[in-house]
Enzyme design. Structure first.
Site, PDB file in Angstrom:
ATOM      1  CB  SER A 178      39.393  38.980  45.447  1.00  0.00           C
ATOM      2  OG  SER A 178      38.447  39.830  45.050  1.00  0.00           O
TER       3      SER A 178
ATOM      4  CE  LYS B  46      35.909  39.221  41.950  1.00  0.00           C
ATOM      5  NZ  LYS B  46      36.410  37.900  43.223  1.00  0.00           N
TER       6      LYS B  46
END
Length: 269
Positions: A32, A99
């Protein structure tokens, strides 16, 4: 032997204190955050800074996932499982995600067609779901400078205003181009509890706003929550899919990549 025993005991005590309040480790199982972070990277996470202030826009943040991710749990190594024994009780059985923070409480987020794709804007309005990374993030009506160079795909909640409901309760939504996704992910994550206990108690109609003119969906961040997205938008299961992350779930900021040794060193954000 007695002195060695004392030294070992002190080391365990101080090591535990440091682990609980100052530092954390995590192994990153997914793509990610490529190219900044690769799958299999192990990060050294500093926990003090975000106890003194909230994370800022563009910060790479480690947080406890607010639901059980069964697939990611399978990827943890023995070292990770041992270190997580010291985790807060409410996060037992959870994993950590890393993230980039893109939304704070009170912010309104929107994905708009990026300038280089403006010539396609009218055509793209016909298709709510677009996996192509052709969108720029706007926060409170302006491009967010910290992620101005990143292009996102308009998926999840930005494509379907009932996405969070559908992920938790597929049987309660009518037609959705995410039907198969909802069914598949019901075997991968235990999301229903988080939705029912946290998200459903918010007036979601006030935070997920559909604009019939632009056919865009705007997301307003509730008090006490944050919104995270991965840089590698096509391979990131992030807040577009699972929703807002409570402040209490934030662990800290990754300082150092400690594994793989060939990539040892500070993160290049």
């Amino acid at each position: 032997m007695k002195e060695w025993g004392k030294a070992l005991l002190y080391a365990i005590i101080f090591g535990t204190i440091i682990r609980l309040f100052m530092f954390e480790t995590m192994m990153v199982p997914t793509e990610s955050m490529v190219p900044t972070i690769d799958p299999g990277d192990r990060l050294f996470v500093e926990k003090i800074t975000y106890q003194l202030r909230e994370p800022d826009y563009g910060d790479i943040v480690v947080f406890w996932v607010p639901f059980v991710d069964k697939e990611s749990l399978k990827m943890l190594r023995a070292f990770d499982k041992f270190m997580d024994l010291f985790s807060p009780k409410e996060f037992k059985g959870h994993v950590k995600y890393v993230k980039r923070l893109v939304g704070k409480p009170g912010d309104v987020l929107e994905l708009r067609v990026a300038p280089e794709y403006k010539h396609l804007e009218y055509e793209l309005q016909k298709y709510p779901l677009d996996r192509n990374p052709r969108y720029q993030l706007y926060v409170n009506g302006k491009p967010l400078p910290e992620v101005a160079d990143i292009r996102y795909s308009k998926e999840g909640i930005f494509a379907d205003k009932d996405f969070y409901l559908g992920l938790a309760h597929p049987e309660r939504v009518g037609y959705s181009f995410y039907k198969d996704f909802f069914r598949a992910y019901s075997n991968v994550i235990d999301y229903r509890g988080y939705y029912d206990d946290v998200l459903a108690r918010l007036p979601l109609q006030d935070y997920i706003i559909y604009d019939p003119v632009t056919k865009n969906i705007k997301i307003k961040i509730p008090d006490g929550f944050y919104f995270f997205m991965g840089d590698n938008t096509l391979n990131s299961f992030d807040s577009r899919y699972f929703g807002f992350v409570p402040y209490k779930n934030i662990v800290g900021e990754p300082m150092l990549r400690i594994w793989k040794l060939s990539r040892f060193g500070p993160l290049n954000e």
